[in-house]
Design a protein around this motif. Structure first.
Motif, short mmCIF file in Angstrom:
data_model
loop_
_atom_site.label_atom_id
_atom_site.label_comp_id
_atom_site.label_asym_id
_atom_site.label_seq_id
_atom_site.Cartn_x
_atom_site.Cartn_y
_atom_site.Cartn_z
N VAL A 90 -4.73 -33.28 57.77
CA VAL A 90 -3.45 -32.64 58.05
C VAL A 90 -2.87 -33.36 59.27
O VAL A 90 -3.46 -33.37 60.35
CB VAL A 90 -3.62 -31.14 58.36
N MET A 91 -1.72 -34.00 59.06
CA MET A 91 -1.06 -34.71 60.15
C MET A 91 -0.01 -33.84 60.83
O MET A 91 0.21 -33.95 62.03
CB MET A 91 -0.39 -35.99 59.61
N LEU A 92 0.63 -33.00 60.03
CA LEU A 92 1.67 -32.11 60.54
C LEU A 92 1.57 -30.79 59.82
O LEU A 92 1.43 -30.75 58.59
CB LEU A 92 3.06 -32.73 60.30
N TYR A 93 1.63 -29.72 60.59
CA TYR A 93 1.68 -28.37 60.04
C TYR A 93 2.83 -27.67 60.74
O TYR A 93 2.74 -27.37 61.93
CB TYR A 93 0.35 -27.64 60.28
N ASP A 94 3.93 -27.48 60.01
CA ASP A 94 5.19 -27.03 60.61
C ASP A 94 5.52 -27.97 61.76
O ASP A 94 5.68 -29.14 61.54
CB ASP A 94 5.14 -25.56 60.99
N ASN A 95 5.57 -27.49 62.98
CA ASN A 95 5.95 -28.39 64.08
C ASN A 95 4.75 -28.83 64.92
O ASN A 95 4.94 -29.37 66.00
CB ASN A 95 7.01 -27.73 64.97
N LEU A 96 3.55 -28.64 64.42
CA LEU A 96 2.35 -29.03 65.16
C LEU A 96 1.78 -30.32 64.60
O LEU A 96 1.46 -30.41 63.41
CB LEU A 96 1.29 -27.94 65.08
N ARG A 97 1.67 -31.32 65.47
CA ARG A 97 1.08 -32.60 65.07
C ARG A 97 -0.42 -32.57 65.30
O ARG A 97 -0.88 -32.06 66.31
CB ARG A 97 1.69 -33.75 65.90
#
Length: 137
Positions: A90-97
């Motif tokens: 997972v590289m991005l989850y909503d606005n979390l890198r």
């Protein structure tokens, strides 16, 4: 629904494992979109070649639940420390890198511009400057 970017990579039976994992992502993510796949050398300079791609989609799973499912997919292919049958991050989850060091890797930078083709790109656009300057209009 949360919007995600997932990085896929494989150094063993690359095309088969990337295709297999991509099919699993179709069952896992709503609105799945896949970038083209590209070859890149192992970042540890072992001479191994990886096949990589990015995926975007939406999920009701939490970031932790999604990561757990992705690790289960990796395990199902027989991944071990010597053979990366499939790597799903997972590289991005909503606005979390996540995986901050990976964002600057050449294969990620080469794949990011393809996100413009994703139906989720309008949702990612507010984060474009945070993801990569190549995504800015």
């Amino acid at each position: 629904m949360s919007h995600v970017i997932i990085a896929l990579g494989s150094n063993s039976r690359q095309s088969a494992h990337i295709a297999w994992a991509s099919q699993r992502l179709y069952m896992l993510l709503d609105g799945l979109w896949l970038s083209p796949a590209l070859w890149s050398p192992d970042i540890r300079q072992t001479g191994a070649m990886y096949l990589n791609r990015l995926a975007t989609g939406s999920t009701m799973l939490s970031a932790d639940e999604l990561t757990c499912v992705l690790k289960g997919i990796e395990t199902a292919t027989g991944r071990n420390s010597q053979q990366v049958t499939i790597d799903l991050d997972v590289m991005l989850y909503d606005n979390l890198r996540y995986h901050e060091r990976d964002w600057s890797r050449p294969y990620i930078q080469r794949l990011l511009p393809f996100l413009r083709l994703s139906p989720l790109f309008p949702h990612l656009l507010p984060l474009a400057s945070h993801l990569s300057p190549s995504l800015l209009p």
